[in-house]
Write a protein that holds these residues in place. Structure first.
Motif, mmCIF file in Angstrom:
data_model
loop_
_atom_site.group_PDB
_atom_site.id
_atom_site.type_symbol
_atom_site.label_atom_id
_atom_site.label_comp_id
_atom_site.label_asym_id
_atom_site.label_seq_id
_atom_site.Cartn_x
_atom_site.Cartn_y
_atom_site.Cartn_z
ATOM 1 N N ARG A 124 74.115 18.116 104.469
ATOM 2 C CA ARG A 124 73.701 18.499 105.525
ATOM 3 C C ARG A 124 72.644 19.577 105.395
ATOM 4 O O ARG A 124 72.445 20.088 104.241
ATOM 5 C CB ARG A 124 74.807 19.099 106.446
ATOM 6 C CG ARG A 124 75.803 18.288 106.852
ATOM 7 C CD ARG A 124 76.668 18.647 107.883
ATOM 8 N NE ARG A 124 77.798 17.813 108.277
ATOM 9 C CZ ARG A 124 78.681 17.961 108.903
ATOM 10 N NH1 ARG A 124 79.054 19.330 109.332
ATOM 11 N NH2 ARG A 124 79.604 16.983 109.233
ATOM 12 N N GLY A 125 71.765 19.863 106.529
ATOM 13 C CA GLY A 125 70.746 20.838 106.463
ATOM 14 C C GLY A 125 69.493 20.053 105.930
ATOM 15 O O GLY A 125 69.217 18.972 106.398
ATOM 16 N N GLY A 126 68.534 20.881 105.209
ATOM 17 C CA GLY A 126 67.399 20.422 105.012
ATOM 18 C C GLY A 126 66.379 20.374 106.244
ATOM 19 O O GLY A 126 65.217 19.404 106.303
ATOM 20 N N ASP A 127 66.776 20.609 107.331
ATOM 21 C CA ASP A 127 66.089 20.240 108.628
ATOM 22 C C ASP A 127 64.862 21.545 108.413
ATOM 23 O O ASP A 127 64.785 22.542 107.940
ATOM 24 C CB ASP A 127 66.894 20.777 109.862
ATOM 25 C CG ASP A 127 68.019 20.100 109.904
ATOM 26 O OD1 ASP A 127 68.215 18.755 109.650
ATOM 27 O OD2 ASP A 127 69.191 20.647 110.173
ATOM 28 N N ILE A 140 61.990 25.181 105.528
ATOM 29 C CA ILE A 140 63.280 24.303 105.543
ATOM 30 C C ILE A 140 64.262 24.735 105.314
ATOM 31 O O ILE A 140 64.594 25.554 104.224
ATOM 32 C CB ILE A 140 62.670 23.213 104.617
ATOM 33 C CG1 ILE A 140 61.396 22.445 104.854
ATOM 34 C CG2 ILE A 140 63.875 22.037 104.255
ATOM 35 C CD1 ILE A 140 60.972 21.477 103.957
ATOM 36 N N ALA A 141 65.504 24.617 105.940
ATOM 37 C CA ALA A 141 66.777 25.029 105.635
ATOM 38 C C ALA A 141 67.360 24.428 104.481
ATOM 39 O O ALA A 141 67.163 23.129 104.300
ATOM 40 C CB ALA A 141 67.783 24.977 106.898
ATOM 41 N N MET A 142 68.016 25.312 103.654
ATOM 42 C CA MET A 142 68.475 24.669 102.536
ATOM 43 C C MET A 142 69.481 23.482 102.571
ATOM 44 O O MET A 142 70.417 23.770 103.453
ATOM 45 C CB MET A 142 69.303 25.776 101.476
ATOM 46 C CG MET A 142 68.173 26.529 100.820
ATOM 47 S SD MET A 142 67.006 25.810 99.551
ATOM 48 C CE MET A 142 67.998 25.500 98.444
ATOM 49 N N PRO A 143 69.658 22.483 102.327
ATOM 50 C CA PRO A 143 70.521 21.476 102.282
ATOM 51 C C PRO A 143 71.924 21.935 101.381
ATOM 52 O O PRO A 143 71.764 22.590 100.372
ATOM 53 C CB PRO A 143 70.008 20.211 101.548
ATOM 54 C CG PRO A 143 68.810 20.427 100.723
ATOM 55 C CD PRO A 143 68.357 21.778 101.187
#
Length: 151
Positions: free
Chosen positions: A39-42, A49-52
């Motif tokens: 999840r994340g990576g947005d 970018i939010a860390m996945p």
């Protein structure tokens, strides 16, 4: 967490019904197809970018609660135990031949390594090694109880 030098005595004191906290998860693990997802990576509004990260399935969380309740993840210098890493890396390892203390030490490696390599625990479920280790612990306990009853 239990100290390694106290592990054997502790394992022998765990009641058979208490082991079901862990062994009762076997059918659910066998029926699970996906043990987690990234999840994340947005992209955030500021362009960063939010860390996945890995989000584990509920069965993985149930497993962690069970081993914590049973206190079967010993404290020891797991990063220096080369044999343990070799056992986990070797796809031909027959976990059924290992003593329960070794199996519990492998649990320590897997759980602790996940803190440094997110997704490692999920990967060990996905590749089937975690199920093999849990089944080997169960086989070891079943054998121990059988021998204890024969005395």
């Amino acid at each position: 967490m239990i100290q390694l030098d106290q592990l054997t005595e502790h394992l022998n004191r765990i009641e058979p019904n208490d082991w079901n906290k862990l062994f009762g998860l076997i059918p659910e693990i066998e029926a699970t197809e996906t043990f987690g997802e990234v999840r994340g990576g947005d992209t955030l509004p500021d362009g960063s970018i939010a860390m996945p990260y890995w989000s584990s399935a509920k069965i993985v969380d149930k497993f962690l609660h069970a081993v914590n309740d049973l206190d079967v993840v010993p404290v020891y210098n797991w990063t220096s135990w080369k044999e343990g890493k070799s056992l986990l890396d070797d796809n031909s390892t027959d976990y059924n031949t290992l003593p329960i203390e070794t199996l519990c030490k492998l649990l320590t490696i897997i759980i602790r390594a996940d803190r440094f390599s997110d997704g490692y625990l999920v990967g060990m479920f996905a590749n089937g090694k975690m199920l093999k280790i849990i089944k080997a612990i169960k086989g070891n306990r079943d054998q121990y109880l059988l021998l204890r009853e024969q005395r």
